[in-house]
Design an enzyme around this catalytic site. Structure first.
Site, short mmCIF file in Angstrom:
data_model
loop_
_atom_site.label_atom_id
_atom_site.label_comp_id
_atom_site.label_asym_id
_atom_site.label_seq_id
_atom_site.Cartn_x
_atom_site.Cartn_y
_atom_site.Cartn_z
N ALA A 37 -31.24 -18.44 -26.61
CA ALA A 37 -29.80 -18.18 -26.72
C ALA A 37 -29.03 -19.43 -27.11
CB ALA A 37 -29.28 -17.62 -25.40
N ALA A 38 -29.26 -20.53 -26.39
CA ALA A 38 -28.50 -21.75 -26.66
C ALA A 38 -28.85 -22.35 -28.01
CB ALA A 38 -28.75 -22.77 -25.55
N TYR A 90 0.86 -1.18 0.00
CA TYR A 90 0.00 0.00 0.00
C TYR A 90 0.90 1.24 0.00
CZ TYR A 90 -4.37 2.51 0.70
OH TYR A 90 -5.45 3.33 0.53
N GLU A 106 -24.08 -14.09 -18.26
CA GLU A 106 -24.67 -15.32 -17.74
C GLU A 106 -26.15 -15.13 -17.42
OE1 GLU A 106 -24.18 -19.34 -16.66
OE2 GLU A 106 -22.71 -17.96 -17.50
N ASP A 107 -26.96 -16.07 -17.87
CA ASP A 107 -28.37 -16.13 -17.46
C ASP A 107 -29.12 -14.82 -17.72
OD1 ASP A 107 -27.86 -18.69 -16.71
OD2 ASP A 107 -27.85 -18.33 -14.55
N LYS A 117 -20.43 -20.29 -10.65
CA LYS A 117 -19.70 -20.08 -11.90
C LYS A 117 -18.28 -19.59 -11.59
CE LYS A 117 -20.61 -20.05 -16.41
NZ LYS A 117 -21.50 -20.97 -17.13
N ALA A 171 -35.37 -22.09 -29.48
CA ALA A 171 -34.82 -21.02 -30.32
C ALA A 171 -34.41 -19.82 -29.49
CB ALA A 171 -35.83 -20.62 -31.39
#
Length: 398
Positions: free
Chosen positions: A205-206, A47, A144-145, A102, A203
């Site tokens: 995202a994936a 520091y 994500e999600d 995750k 149909a």
């Protein structure tokens, strides 16, 4: 002292559900120092006053931030909580256990540090602006999600605005692992991917990302289905993302329902939930492949799928051939960060899929077309392939 409040579902320690709550108590991750602060000398280095020299050097040469801070090996795991697992729109706070999970997978499997960031907004402009403002702290962003179709625009706009990798795992991670498994399923049954016709249920995202990657991988034909049936160019109710995929797929010109599309199909890929009737499964081609990946309930239960399919995969860990994104995203980010890539290209994604498939290429059986998430060879192989592809594609900066 106030009595500890115990959730009513975690009273009985013999209940596996209670073990889940016990594991999550206090969260699944923490921040730890990588340098000691034992005395005044350590403090002066870590520091003030020592840190000022590093700050000044970075101000004069901004690229040094990658050498003298955590940025080069740290990813933001960003969600708005609108499409969490199979739970749907449960909000940012309820999404945090998944984002923490995750983050620890990034660390365990890829050696990458990750920070969960749950945003209390769902507007596309607000999400994009927020992530751009956070970006100086991170070497990459894992979306994500986030529900479709907003996720497509968010990813595109962030990648246009930032010079670090932006990766929506629900799209590309799923597509990479699915493509790797399909390559190996074809190999173990003596077929070529170019001879296969696939049908994707879902149909979002994936589903759209899988379709795009299968086209890039040379699939013979692929059709995508949503709740209204086959996504084709004759439909007038398509979103921009669906219209784009309709133009790239469905060479056979199929219309009608999912069941209609399955007749004679070589491959079923499920990323939608729901249940496909057995009578529709029975119309598929002989020795077909069934990848039913909805969790916790596959669209086609393995007991039914094995009656008709040569290779069966699910998203669950208690059946063979688990299509699990953890096989992809840790190594993808590790490789991209290693070479300080400015983005993750289509070539890098295909390289990841090829490397993943190659891990078990000499061990293939119908019950093993994809490695286990705990196979120690996976992350190094994907990392190396992605880094090499980044250099080939001109997006590596070291």
């Amino acid at each position: 002292m106030a009595a500890e409040i115990i959730h009513p579902r975690i009273q009985d320690t013999d209940d596996p559900v209670d073990a889940v709550f016990a594991l999550h108590r206090g969260g699944k991750m923490e921040v730890r120092a990588t340098v000691p602060v034992r005395d005044a000398d350590d403090l002066s280095l870590a520091y003030t006053p020592g840190v000022a020299r590093v700050c000044t050097a970075i101000a004069e040469q901004p690229e040094l931030v990658n050498d003298y801070t955590w940025k080069a090996n740290t990813v933001a795991v960003v969600t708005d909580g609108t499409a969490v697992l199979g739970l749907g729109d449960i909000g940012p706070q309820a999404s945090l256990p998944v984002m923490e999970g995750k983050a620890i997978l990034f660390k365990q499997f890829g050696g990458v540090d990750a920070v969960p960031i749950a945003l209390d907004c769902t507007d596309v402009d607000e999400i994009v602006e927020t992530v751009i403002r956070l970006a100086p702290s991170f070497g990459g962003v894992n979306l994500e999600d986030i529900s479709a179709p907003r996720c497509f625009e968010i990813e595109r706009r962030l990648q246009d605005a930032l010079d670090i990798p932006i990766f929506h795992d629900d799209q590309h991670g799923t597509a990479i692992v699915t493509t790797a498994a399909l390559w190996n399923a074809a190999k173990v049954t003596g077929r070529e991917i170019g001879a296969l016709r696939a049908v994707i249920s879902g149909a979002g995202a994936a589903g759209i990302a899988i379709a795009k990657m299968l086209v890039a991988a040379g699939i013979g034909d692929v059709s995508v289905c949503d709740r209204r049936g086959v996504v084709h160019q004759g439909r007038e109710d398509l979103t921009d993302a669906k219209a784009e995929i309709a133009a790239q797929t469905n060479k056979a010109g199929l219309t009608g329902s999912l069941a209609d599309a399955l007749a004679g199909a070589d491959v079923f890929i499920g990323v939608s939930g729901g249940t496909v009737p057995e009578e529709a499964v029975a119309t598929m081609a002989e020795h077909c492949f069934i990848f039913a990946m909805a969790n916790p309930n596959p669209e086609i239960h393995p007991e039914v799928a094995h009656k008709y399919a040569a290779v069966v995969a699910t998203g669950r860990s208690d059946f063979p051939n688990q299509i699990n994104n953890v096989l992809a995203f840790p190594g993808i980010f590790a490789g991209a960060l290693q070479v300080r890539a400015s983005r993750i290209t289509e070539g890098m994604k295909l390289a990841a899929a090829q490397a993943l498939a190659a891990v078990v290429a000499d061990e293939l059986t119908p019950q093993k077309v994809i490695p286990s998430p705990f196979d120690a060879r996976v992350a190094p192989a994907v990392t190396k392939a992605v880094a090499e592809a980044a250099r080939r594609e001109g997006v590596a900066r070291r």
